[in-house]
Design a protein around this motif. Structure first.
Motif, PDB file in Angstrom:
ATOM      1  N   ASP A  70       0.837  -1.204   0.000  1.00 26.14           N
ATOM      2  CA  ASP A  70       0.000   0.000   0.000  1.00 26.14           C
ATOM      3  C   ASP A  70       0.872   1.253   0.000  1.00 26.14           C
ATOM      4  N   PRO A  71       0.996   1.933  -1.137  1.00 32.91           N
ATOM      5  CA  PRO A  71       1.817   3.146  -1.180  1.00 32.91           C
ATOM      6  C   PRO A  71       1.122   4.366  -0.586  1.00 32.91           C
ATOM      7  N   CYS A  72      -0.073   4.171  -0.039  1.00 31.32           N
ATOM      8  CA  CYS A  72      -0.782   5.281   0.604  1.00 31.32           C
ATOM      9  C   CYS A  72      -0.694   5.213   2.128  1.00 31.32           C
ATOM     10  N   SER A  73      -0.223   4.105   2.662  1.00 35.41           N
ATOM     11  CA  SER A  73      -0.041   3.954   4.107  1.00 35.41           C
ATOM     12  C   SER A  73       1.448   3.753   4.341  1.00 35.41           C
ATOM     13  N   LEU A  74       2.125   4.832   4.728  1.00 32.38           N
ATOM     14  CA  LEU A  74       3.580   4.857   4.638  1.00 32.38           C
ATOM     15  C   LEU A  74       4.252   5.077   5.985  1.00 32.38           C
ATOM     16  N   GLN A  75       5.496   4.647   6.037  1.00 28.44           N
ATOM     17  CA  GLN A  75       6.400   4.990   7.119  1.00 28.44           C
ATOM     18  C   GLN A  75       7.416   5.998   6.589  1.00 28.44           C
ATOM     19  N   ALA A  76       7.885   6.851   7.468  1.00 32.87           N
ATOM     20  CA  ALA A  76       8.874   7.859   7.084  1.00 32.87           C
ATOM     21  C   ALA A  76      10.120   7.700   7.942  1.00 32.87           C
ATOM     22  N   ARG A  77      11.265   7.768   7.291  1.00 29.67           N
ATOM     23  CA  ARG A  77      12.552   7.732   7.973  1.00 29.67           C
ATOM     24  C   ARG A  77      13.445   8.799   7.351  1.00 29.67           C
TER      25      ARG A  77
END
Length: 227
Positions: free
Chosen positions: A206-213
């Motif tokens: 799912d490219p709409c539910s993302l993690q950010a680093r």
């Protein structure tokens, strides 16, 4: 994916007079309503070699560019295997997403201008962060690895069959309309991956539910000092 796997885009005059005509407004409504699904479809078809971060941004770029500029026709696609008819506006933007995602996997040629989908997306852009989907479980990871071993048309066949619930004929028609030379070969290739279609709804894809680093902080600090 081999260069011969995807044919050049058909000329507009090749459209059948029986194909439904889709207005820009109808396509826009379908794009807005089904945007997360279209972005997920693009993410599944795009080559894993792009890396998860660029794959996410490219999936969004392709979904956003699926809106046609003018009134256009779309091939008639059979109903889903559930019997539910497909809205022509959605069928059009889905086809454009699949086509450009397949083009993104084509190798660059020295003497030919690259297609827009083969280049890093101009929009959306993210600086200073890495974005990637949330990790799934062992089953999702195994499926991702199996899909990575397929060609672009093979991944598209699997996604259209599993995510879109299209019949074999429906998958074949979408692939051919997207420029795939041998849709039957793509279907046979997809048959080699277990039909764990429920996993395609996982956050792993799912490219709409993302993690950010953050990106490389040390290198960024060195560049700041040098400036």
């Amino acid at each position: 994916m081999q260069p011969q796997d995807v044919a050049p885009r058909p000329a507009p005059s090749s459209a059948s007079s029986a194909d439904p005509v889709v207005d820009v407004e109808q396509a826009e409504a379908a794009l807005v309503e089904h945007y997360p699904r279209l972005a997920r479809l693009a993410y599944l078809v795009l080559p894993p070699g792009l890396g998860r971060g660029r794959r996410v941004l490219t999936a969004h770029a392709l979904a956003q560019r699926a809106l046609p500029r003018n009134r256009t026709t779309t091939p008639v696609i059979p109903a889903q295997s559930t019997g539910r008819a497909v809205d022509p506006g959605y069928a059009l933007v889905r086809l454009r997403v699949v086509r450009t995602a397949l083009e993104a996997g084509l190798p660059l040629r020295r003497r030919a201008w690259p297609r827009r989908s083969q280049l890093p997306p101009l929009l959306p852009q993210v600086r200073g962060l890495k974005l990637f989907p949330r990790s799934g479980g062992a089953d999702e990871l195994a499926l991702d690895q199996r899909l990575a071993a397929l060609s672009g048309p093979g991944r598209a066949a699997y996604a259209l069959r599993g995510l879109e619930r299209l019949s074999e004929d429906g998958v074949r028609q979408v692939l051919r309309a997207a420029g795939v030379f041998d849709a039957d070969a793509a279907l046979r290739e997809a048959d080699g991956v277990p039909g764990q279609y429920g996993l395609l709804d996982s956050p792993e894809f799912d490219p709409c539910s993302l993690q950010a680093r953050p990106t490389d902080l040390l290198r960024r600090r060195q560049h700041t000092r040098a400036a």
